[in-house]
Design a protein around this motif. Structure first.
Motif, PDB file in Angstrom:
ATOM      1  N   LEU A  33       0.825  -1.209   0.000  1.00 17.61           N
ATOM      2  CA  LEU A  33       0.000   0.000   0.000  1.00 17.61           C
ATOM      3  C   LEU A  33       0.860   1.260   0.000  1.00 17.61           C
ATOM      4  O   LEU A  33       0.468   2.281  -0.585  1.00 17.61           O
ATOM      5  CB  LEU A  33      -0.939  -0.001   1.204  1.00 17.61           C
ATOM      6  N   ALA A  34       2.011   1.205   0.666  1.00 12.57           N
ATOM      7  CA  ALA A  34       2.901   2.370   0.645  1.00 12.57           C
ATOM      8  C   ALA A  34       3.345   2.678  -0.780  1.00 12.57           C
ATOM      9  O   ALA A  34       3.399   3.845  -1.201  1.00 12.57           O
ATOM     10  CB  ALA A  34       4.106   2.119   1.542  1.00 12.57           C
ATOM     11  N   MET A  35       3.655   1.624  -1.539  1.00 11.38           N
ATOM     12  CA  MET A  35       4.165   1.807  -2.900  1.00 11.38           C
ATOM     13  C   MET A  35       3.054   2.140  -3.888  1.00 11.38           C
ATOM     14  O   MET A  35       3.211   3.035  -4.733  1.00 11.38           O
ATOM     15  CB  MET A  35       4.885   0.527  -3.341  1.00 11.38           C
ATOM     16  N   PHE A  36       1.917   1.459  -3.785  1.00 10.45           N
ATOM     17  CA  PHE A  36       0.898   1.567  -4.826  1.00 10.45           C
ATOM     18  C   PHE A  36      -0.366   2.297  -4.388  1.00 10.45           C
ATOM     19  O   PHE A  36      -1.328   2.364  -5.164  1.00 10.45           O
ATOM     20  CB  PHE A  36       0.543   0.173  -5.348  1.00 10.45           C
ATOM     21  N   PHE A  37      -0.380   2.834  -3.170  1.00 12.35           N
ATOM     22  CA  PHE A  37      -1.505   3.652  -2.735  1.00 12.35           C
ATOM     23  C   PHE A  37      -1.030   4.995  -2.201  1.00 12.35           C
ATOM     24  O   PHE A  37      -1.447   6.048  -2.695  1.00 12.35           O
ATOM     25  CB  PHE A  37      -2.339   2.916  -1.683  1.00 12.35           C
ATOM     26  N   LEU A  38      -0.145   4.970  -1.220  1.00 12.29           N
ATOM     27  CA  LEU A  38       0.321   6.230  -0.625  1.00 12.29           C
ATOM     28  C   LEU A  38       1.160   7.041  -1.608  1.00 12.29           C
ATOM     29  O   LEU A  38       0.997   8.264  -1.710  1.00 12.29           O
ATOM     30  CB  LEU A  38       1.116   5.934   0.646  1.00 12.29           C
ATOM     31  N   VAL A  39       2.066   6.376  -2.333  1.00  7.28           N
ATOM     32  CA  VAL A  39       2.887   7.099  -3.307  1.00  7.28           C
ATOM     33  C   VAL A  39       2.031   7.697  -4.422  1.00  7.28           C
ATOM     34  O   VAL A  39       2.193   8.869  -4.773  1.00  7.28           O
ATOM     35  CB  VAL A  39       3.989   6.179  -3.872  1.00  7.28           C
ATOM     36  N   PRO A  40       1.079   6.937  -5.016  1.00  2.00           N
ATOM     37  CA  PRO A  40       0.214   7.562  -6.021  1.00  2.00           C
ATOM     38  C   PRO A  40      -0.613   8.722  -5.484  1.00  2.00           C
ATOM     39  O   PRO A  40      -0.822   9.718  -6.194  1.00  2.00           O
ATOM     40  CB  PRO A  40      -0.699   6.402  -6.462  1.00  2.00           C
ATOM     41  N   VAL A  41      -1.097   8.616  -4.237  1.00  4.17           N
ATOM     42  CA  VAL A  41      -1.846   9.727  -3.649  1.00  4.17           C
ATOM     43  C   VAL A  41      -0.944  10.945  -3.507  1.00  4.17           C
ATOM     44  O   VAL A  41      -1.350  12.082  -3.788  1.00  4.17           O
ATOM     45  CB  VAL A  41      -2.436   9.309  -2.289  1.00  4.17           C
ATOM     46  N   ALA A  42       0.307  10.712  -3.078  1.00  2.00           N
ATOM     47  CA  ALA A  42       1.266  11.816  -2.991  1.00  2.00           C
ATOM     48  C   ALA A  42       1.546  12.409  -4.373  1.00  2.00           C
ATOM     49  O   ALA A  42       1.730  13.622  -4.524  1.00  2.00           O
ATOM     50  CB  ALA A  42       2.566  11.325  -2.350  1.00  2.00           C
ATOM     51  N   ILE A 433     -11.605   7.140  -8.503  1.00  2.00           N
ATOM     52  CA  ILE A 433     -11.026   7.969  -9.550  1.00  2.00           C
ATOM     53  C   ILE A 433      -9.710   8.571  -9.083  1.00  2.00           C
ATOM     54  O   ILE A 433      -8.769   8.747  -9.869  1.00  2.00           O
ATOM     55  CB  ILE A 433     -12.024   9.074  -9.977  1.00  2.00           C
ATOM     56  N   VAL A 434      -9.604   8.880  -7.782  1.00  2.00           N
ATOM     57  CA  VAL A 434      -8.365   9.418  -7.221  1.00  2.00           C
ATOM     58  C   VAL A 434      -7.274   8.355  -7.267  1.00  2.00           C
ATOM     59  O   VAL A 434      -6.127   8.619  -7.652  1.00  2.00           O
ATOM     60  CB  VAL A 434      -8.600   9.913  -5.778  1.00  2.00           C
ATOM     61  N   VAL A 435      -7.623   7.122  -6.866  1.00  2.00           N
ATOM     62  CA  VAL A 435      -6.657   6.022  -6.912  1.00  2.00           C
ATOM     63  C   VAL A 435      -6.208   5.776  -8.343  1.00  2.00           C
ATOM     64  O   VAL A 435      -5.012   5.577  -8.620  1.00  2.00           O
ATOM     65  CB  VAL A 435      -7.265   4.741  -6.302  1.00  2.00           C
ATOM     66  N   ALA A 436      -7.149   5.793  -9.288  1.00  2.00           N
ATOM     67  CA  ALA A 436      -6.830   5.509 -10.686  1.00  2.00           C
ATOM     68  C   ALA A 436      -5.884   6.547 -11.267  1.00  2.00           C
ATOM     69  O   ALA A 436      -4.907   6.204 -11.964  1.00  2.00           O
ATOM     70  CB  ALA A 436      -8.114   5.438 -11.507  1.00  2.00           C
ATOM     71  N   ILE A 437      -6.138   7.833 -11.007  1.00  2.00           N
ATOM     72  CA  ILE A 437      -5.256   8.878 -11.519  1.00  2.00           C
ATOM     73  C   ILE A 437      -3.870   8.762 -10.896  1.00  2.00           C
ATOM     74  O   ILE A 437      -2.843   8.909 -11.572  1.00  2.00           O
ATOM     75  CB  ILE A 437      -5.863  10.266 -11.228  1.00  2.00           C
ATOM     76  N   LEU A 439      -2.398   6.030  -9.813  1.00  2.00           N
ATOM     77  CA  LEU A 439      -1.720   4.889 -10.416  1.00  2.00           C
ATOM     78  C   LEU A 439      -1.253   5.216 -11.834  1.00  2.00           C
ATOM     79  O   LEU A 439      -0.209   4.728 -12.284  1.00  2.00           O
ATOM     80  CB  LEU A 439      -2.653   3.673 -10.438  1.00  2.00           C
ATOM     81  N   LEU A 440      -2.029   6.021 -12.556  1.00  2.00           N
ATOM     82  CA  LEU A 440      -1.610   6.432 -13.896  1.00  2.00           C
ATOM     83  C   LEU A 440      -0.294   7.200 -13.832  1.00  2.00           C
ATOM     84  O   LEU A 440       0.613   6.971 -14.645  1.00  2.00           O
ATOM     85  CB  LEU A 440      -2.699   7.287 -14.540  1.00  2.00           C
ATOM     86  N   TYR A 441      -0.164   8.135 -12.874  1.00  2.00           N
ATOM     87  CA  TYR A 441       1.090   8.862 -12.671  1.00  2.00           C
ATOM     88  C   TYR A 441       2.240   7.882 -12.440  1.00  2.00           C
ATOM     89  O   TYR A 441       3.299   7.973 -13.071  1.00  2.00           O
ATOM     90  CB  TYR A 441       0.971   9.775 -11.441  1.00  2.00           C
ATOM     91  N   LEU A 442       2.031   6.939 -11.517  1.00  2.00           N
ATOM     92  CA  LEU A 442       3.102   6.027 -11.116  1.00  2.00           C
ATOM     93  C   LEU A 442       3.444   5.036 -12.222  1.00  2.00           C
ATOM     94  O   LEU A 442       4.627   4.826 -12.548  1.00  2.00           O
ATOM     95  CB  LEU A 442       2.683   5.277  -9.849  1.00  2.00           C
ATOM     96  N   PHE A 443       2.430   4.411 -12.813  1.00  2.00           N
ATOM     97  CA  PHE A 443       2.669   3.375 -13.817  1.00  2.00           C
ATOM     98  C   PHE A 443       3.294   3.947 -15.090  1.00  2.00           C
ATOM     99  O   PHE A 443       3.978   3.225 -15.818  1.00  2.00           O
ATOM    100  CB  PHE A 443       1.361   2.660 -14.159  1.00  2.00           C
ATOM    101  N   ALA A 444       3.022   5.212 -15.384  1.00  2.00           N
ATOM    102  CA  ALA A 444       3.641   5.826 -16.556  1.00  2.00           C
ATOM    103  C   ALA A 444       5.163   5.852 -16.418  1.00  2.00           C
ATOM    104  O   ALA A 444       5.893   5.688 -17.404  1.00  2.00           O
ATOM    105  CB  ALA A 444       3.109   7.244 -16.759  1.00  2.00           C
ATOM    106  N   ARG A 445       5.648   6.022 -15.200  1.00  2.00           N
ATOM    107  CA  ARG A 445       7.102   6.019 -14.964  1.00  2.00           C
ATOM    108  C   ARG A 445       7.664   4.612 -14.868  1.00  2.00           C
ATOM    109  O   ARG A 445       8.810   4.367 -15.245  1.00  2.00           O
ATOM    110  CB  ARG A 445       7.430   6.781 -13.675  1.00  2.00           C
ATOM    111  N   LEU A 446       6.854   3.678 -14.369  1.00  2.00           N
ATOM    112  CA  LEU A 446       7.331   2.304 -14.187  1.00  2.00           C
ATOM    113  C   LEU A 446       7.122   1.441 -15.421  1.00  2.00           C
ATOM    114  O   LEU A 446       7.580   0.287 -15.445  1.00  2.00           O
ATOM    115  CB  LEU A 446       6.614   1.657 -12.992  1.00  2.00           C
ATOM    116  N   GLY A 447       6.437   1.945 -16.424  1.00  2.00           N
ATOM    117  CA  GLY A 447       6.183   1.162 -17.629  1.00  2.00           C
ATOM    118  C   GLY A 447       5.135   0.081 -17.447  1.00  2.00           C
ATOM    119  O   GLY A 447       5.143  -0.925 -18.171  1.00  2.00           O
TER     120      GLY A 447
END
Length: 582
Positions: A33-42, A433-437, A439-447
């Motif tokens: 959750l720290a990696m895939f929830f808290l970081v995307p929220v940040a 929708i907040v979680v999805a956006i 994750l889009l930020y994060l996954f765009a960098r992680l491929g």
């Protein structure tokens, strides 16, 4: 959310070592959750308040504040969310009240029918309301016959259509939020009030209603925060006047390619979610989500005086109704509510078997051609298989993380268990929708955008709270003396887990797995941003098609989704019933 457990027979080497061992099972879920929830929220907060060169800026917020369009959409979002929450609480309270008075088996039968529309995909439910409320729909024709509509007018698109769709989607959530809190109210309190001379209405207004107030507030807040992230219902049942923030977020990303504006809009929803999250905890306590007793708060002096006056005023009517079996109207009301919840879901099934090329009620003849079209289409078949594979992988990962997390919650002191439980259920509170956006930020960098791995990760974030809440209820009933007995007999930790805990918790584990599967299988929000353009999921393919035309093929797909959800609920209900009687 500490579960009472006897101290183990064998003392551990030290308190520090015991705390470390207690934390260890939760560590994978915390890191996930720290990696895939808290970081995307940040990332959302950073995207909304940081410029392209990395400097803090309020440019996007100023842009939102300066435009009357955004202000109107924000007002519309909060207005529609508030109305939906109010209607759900008012309509759902009598249903929850009746269920709280029933025995276990009778209550489970009612809940089975309430759970069916709750777990059914929003797309399926909205598709059903499109059929019923359209210009040629059955309910529109009925409204014309009653003189409520004139000429060629229809119920959708309109605010009424949006409210109907949203209340239908979230009324079960309000009922299931209020129910455990009502069940925790001791009947002896009402009996004591009766002994002191209080009439039936006075007992309700002065005892039951104040004690159920945390449930009312919690249901209203949960419904409100959930509707803040809605976009399917207003997009398909509403007009441009009912546009909500989540629709602007999607348009900002998919049409304007403006991630910073999407981040600023998502940040506003996130801040609202945090406020609601805090208020929920203060009113009912986060542990109430796992079915634990709510905090007790009495009404103020003036309020109690008003409630006593209302009770005494209604006592004669309540006594008369009691002699006339007042429970019967309450059961009829509940039956009517359940019928309204279930019928729109069932109505799509006969349409899937129509012989005609267009959707109509009643359907024309009988044919399996639309199921053949669904199964023969490479696009639909690939979407179905991908959704099934992603759902199974999500359920397995969420169950593995959730089991360790919930096990740790039972071993930690309340000082640490409460914030940890808050972290685990946070994705349930924050709009999708907040979680999805994020994750889009994060996954765009992680491929990871457009990959199955990205979908599984995103869906696991959404499913993990349901797994933790489901397993928490199972752990609450678990007899820890069996584990301690196995430990005394020399069983290793792995042997105790394999031979005692897993078999005893099997019904809860299977239910948690199935619920996680349904969360993934029905998700659209994360799929829109993460699934990619070519490799789609079943809900994403439905979303793309339903915006073009309402066809019988969609009814066939909807029927398949309803069957999957019905099977999941039936299996879960059977396992729960068998566990309760074992």
């Amino acid at each position: 959310m500490k579960t009472d457990r006897p101290a183990p027979s064998r003392l551990l080497p030290s308190a520090g070592y015991a705390r470390a061992r207690a934390w260890l099972p939760a560590l994978p879920a915390v890191l996930f959750l720290a990696m895939f929830f808290l970081v995307p929220v940040a990332e959302i907060l950073r995207g909304g308040f940081v410029s392209a060169d990395g400097a803090l800026t309020a440019a996007q917020l100023n842009r939102i504040a300066a435009s009357p369009v955004y202000a109107k959409v924000l007002w519309s979002t909060f207005w529609i969310s508030g109305l939906t929450a109010l209607i759900c609480v008012v309509a759902g309270y009598p249903v929850a009240y009746l269920l709280a008075q029933l025995g276990g088996r009778a209550r489970d039968r009612w809940l089975l029918w309430i759970m069916l529309p709750f777990w059914t995909s929003y797309l399926v439910k909205t598709y059903a309301w499109m059929l019923l409320l359209s210009q040629s729909g059955a309910l529109t024709a009925l409204a014309r016959a009653l003189g409520l509509l004139g000429g060629d007018a229809s119920i959708v698109p309109s605010l009424a259509g949006v409210l109907i769709g949203m209340v239908h989607a979230l009324l079960p959530l309000a009922v299931m939020t209020m129910l455990p809190i009502m069940q925790g109210i001791q009947q002896s309190l009402g009996q004591a009030a009766e002994t002191l001379g209080a009439g039936p209405a006075t007992r309700f207004f002065t005892v039951f209603l104040p004690l159920s107030a945390p449930g009312i507030a919690a249901a209203g807040l949960l419904v409100f925060i959930t509707t803040l992230g809605f976009f399917i219902v207003p997009a398909l049942l509403g007009s441009p006047r009912e546009t909500m923030v989540a629709q602007l977020v999607i348009a900002s990303v998919l049409e304007l390619f403006d991630l910073r504006l999407a981040g600023a809009l998502s940040a506003l929803l996130l801040l609202c979610s945090i406020v609601v999250f805090y208020v929920y905890d203060r009113l009912a306590g986060l542990s109430s989500l796992a079915g634990e007793a709510p905090r007790r708060r009495g009404a103020s002096g003036r309020m109690m005086g008003l409630l006593i006056a209302l009770g005494r005023l209604a006592d004669p009517l309540a006594r008369t109704a009691s002699r006339m079996r007042a429970a019967r109207p309450l059961r009829l009301y509940t039956l009517g509510v359940v019928a309204v919840l279930v019928l729109p879901v069932i109505i799509v099934i006969p349409i899937a078997f129509t012989r005609g090329s267009f959707v109509s009620l009643p359907p024309q003849g009988f044919s399996l051609q639309w199921f053949e079209t669904f199964l023969a289409s490479p696009v639909w078949r690939a979407a179905f298989l991908r959704s099934f594979a992603v759902g199974f992988s999500t359920a397995a990962l969420a169950l593995a993380l959730g089991f360790g997390a919930t096990y740790a919650l039972t071993r930690l002191s309340s000082r640490w268990a409460k914030p940890l439980f808050a972290l685990f259920i946070a994705p349930l509170i924050v709009p999708r929708i907040v979680v999805a956006i994020g994750l889009l930020y994060l996954f765009a960098r992680l491929g990871l955008t457009g990959t199955d791995a990205g979908l599984v990760i995103g869906h696991t974030v959404l499913a993990l709270p349901y797994v933790v809440v489901t397993l928490a209820a199972g752990f609450k009933r678990f007899d820890w003396r069996l584990v301690d007995a196995a430990q005394i007999l020399g069983a290793s930790p792995w042997a105790r887990l394999r031979t005692v805990m897993l078999p005893m918790l099997a019904p809860s584990l299977i239910s948690a797995f199935l619920f996680a599967f349904v969360v993934s299988f029905d998700d659209l929000t994360v799929a829109i941003f993460v699934s990619g353009g070519l490799n789609t999921t079943l809900p994403k393919q439905m979303w793309d098609d339903i915006q073009l035309a309402v066809t019988p093929t969609l009814a066939a797909v909807s029927t398949a989704l309803v069957v999957v959800v019905a099977l999941v609920i039936a299996v879960s209900s059977y396992l729960k019933s068998r566990n309760d009687h074992s």
